[in-house]
Enzyme design. Structure first.
Site: not given
Length: 235
Positions: A160, A163
């Site tokens: 991600c 992230c």
């Protein structure tokens, strides 16, 4: 006059792309799929993500792979194409690419696989609530958030991008508040059952607990200052 013609041509081009690419919420996407037997359904995540669980009948074409541009040529441009990823970022880019390549009808699922599985829709392979052997147990999670210090939970995934962009800030805050607050990162892929139970259908998601109570929830790219404000106000 020439400038007007150029502007009009550009306007028509943008309008054409917008009309060919349609964003749908999960329920709308589901209804569209149900109405089209043998629909061209494309999962644009990585093969590893696809293996962990995907929509029934979906074919995998990794948008970030160099082969994606060639693979989409195997699809029928005269028929609708339905695309999705984990949370909507990659599928939006893939849908735009499909339209640019001449596909006339492209549907992009908003919220992606996370929203689909959170809604209890059917999936193939791993279930929406599955977890790995490295998952945090419910008992361990309950003990963690029961602290009388603020406990900041960061649900992330290695693949991600947002992230990973947030990770340096999370590590910095972990050192900064050592002894004052607890900051814990939890891998979404390894803890899908826990994520599902907590209503985590987008990542990164940040949850602040104290004495077992959820006091704050945030998501996406966030400034360090906001985390500090939330933590400081609950010390």
């Amino acid at each position: 006059m020439n400038n007007r013609i150029i502007f009009f041509a550009l306007f028509l081009s943008v309008t054409s792309v917008a009309s060919a690419q349609t964003k749908l919420e999960v329920e709308q996407f589901s209804q569209k799929l149900s109405a089209v037997p043998q629909a061209q359904l494309v999962d644009v995540r990585t093969p590893a993500e696809y293996q962990q669980g995907h929509l029934p009948q979906a074919i995998n074409m990794d948008y970030r792979n160099e082969a994606f541009a060639k693979e989409i040529n195997n699809l029928d441009k005269s028929k609708p194409v339905y695309v999705y990823c984990l949370s909507g970022g990659r599928s939006a880019a893939a849908a735009q690419k499909l339209v640019e390549q001449g596909f006339k009808e492209v549907y992009d699922m908003q919220g992606g696989y996370l929203k689909w599985s959170a809604a209890g829709k059917a999936v193939t392979a791993a279930s929406a609530g599955s977890s790995s052997k490295d998952a945090m147990s419910q008992e361990a999670f309950t003990k963690l958030i029961s602290s009388d210090k603020p406990v900041l939970i960061d649900f992330f995934a290695p693949w991600c991008a947002p992230c990973q962009k947030m990770m340096p800030s999370i590590k910095k805050l972990t050192k900064e508040y050592e002894g004052k607050a607890v900051i814990e990162t939890i891998n979404y892929d390894q803890n899908k059952a826990l994520a599902h139970q907590l209503g985590v259908d987008e990542i990164p998601v940040f949850l602040l607990y104290k004495n077992g109570k959820l006091l704050w929830r945030g998501m996406g790219l966030m400034p360090e200052a906001e985390f500090r404000q939330v933590i400081e106000s609950n010390l």
